[in-house]
Design a protein around this motif. Structure first.
Motif, PDB file in Angstrom:
ATOM      1  N   TRP A   1       2.191   1.703  -3.511  1.00 31.48           N
ATOM      2  CA  TRP A   1       1.165   2.221  -4.434  1.00 31.48           C
ATOM      3  C   TRP A   1       1.064   3.732  -4.311  1.00 31.48           C
ATOM      4  N   GLU A   2       1.017   4.209  -3.078  1.00 27.91           N
ATOM      5  CA  GLU A   2       0.811   5.641  -2.834  1.00 27.91           C
ATOM      6  C   GLU A   2       2.041   6.492  -3.146  1.00 27.91           C
ATOM      7  N   MET A   3       3.213   5.928  -2.946  1.00 28.49           N
ATOM      8  CA  MET A   3       4.434   6.730  -3.051  1.00 28.49           C
ATOM      9  C   MET A   3       5.249   6.451  -4.304  1.00 28.49           C
ATOM     10  N   ARG A   4       4.780   5.629  -5.198  1.00 29.79           N
ATOM     11  CA  ARG A   4       5.592   5.184  -6.326  1.00 29.79           C
ATOM     12  C   ARG A   4       6.247   6.340  -7.079  1.00 29.79           C
ATOM     13  N   ARG A   5       5.542   7.439  -7.267  1.00 24.13           N
ATOM     14  CA  ARG A   5       6.117   8.555  -8.023  1.00 24.13           C
ATOM     15  C   ARG A   5       7.131   9.345  -7.209  1.00 24.13           C
ATOM     16  N   GLN A   6       7.079   9.233  -5.899  1.00 26.16           N
ATOM     17  CA  GLN A   6       8.017   9.952  -5.041  1.00 26.16           C
ATOM     18  C   GLN A   6       9.028   9.035  -4.373  1.00 26.16           C
TER      19      GLN A   6
ATOM     20  N   PRO B   1       0.816  -1.229   0.000  1.00 25.50           N
ATOM     21  CA  PRO B   1       0.000   0.000   0.000  1.00 25.50           C
ATOM     22  C   PRO B   1       0.848   1.278   0.000  1.00 25.50           C
ATOM     23  N   LEU B   2       1.954   1.258   0.708  1.00 27.56           N
ATOM     24  CA  LEU B   2       2.844   2.413   0.722  1.00 27.56           C
ATOM     25  C   LEU B   2       3.485   2.604  -0.654  1.00 27.56           C
TER      26      LEU B   2
END
Length: 142
Positions: free
Chosen positions: A24-29, A21-22
């Protein structure tokens, strides 16, 4: 890597599931670093099932006594972190990969976030318990 980015370090199948889940949310950063504790081949089905992409950096975990792979992983993760220049490093749990990631980040002065911190077995004979305690002490955010 973009300014303000994190490095997320994992090396085992359970870490991939728990960090999904982390990721997924942070993939771009995030810059994703795999230590190789469990091979990418053994992780491929789980990574597909939990919909996480291949890591930006994939390490290899040498066979042998526990101390040798941890030292090798610390060196490899240190190199990856120098290249990535993250503002923060995220590690999860109590594995040797978690310890290697925390040691490398601490060595470079990068703040550490320990996900699933504080869990205890209260049995110092367990390598996982020793890893938990050391990583918790090194971490900036639990």
């Amino acid at each position: 890597m973009r300014e303000g980015a994190a490095a997320i370090i994992f090396g085992t199948r359970p870490e991939a599931v728990k960090l999904a889940p982390l990721l997924w949310e942070m993939r771009r950063q995030a810059h994703v670093i795999h230590t190789g504790q469990h091979s990418l081949e053994s992780l491929s089905a789980i990574m597909r099932d939990v919909r996480i992409v291949r890591p930006d950096v994939a390490g290899t975990w040498p066979a042998g006594h526990t101390d040798r792979p941890i030292g090798h992983a610390v060196a490899a993760v240190t190199t990856a972190l120098v290249d990535a220049s993250p503002d923060v490093v995220v590690v999860q749990g109590d594995t040797s990969s978690t310890l290697a990631g925390a040691l490398a980040a601490n060595r470079l002065g990068i703040p550490i976030v320990h996900v699933e911190a504080g869990l205890r077995a209260f049995d110092g004979r367990l390598p996982e318990e020793r890893n938990r305690v050391v990583v918790d002490h090194l971490s900036d955010l639990l």
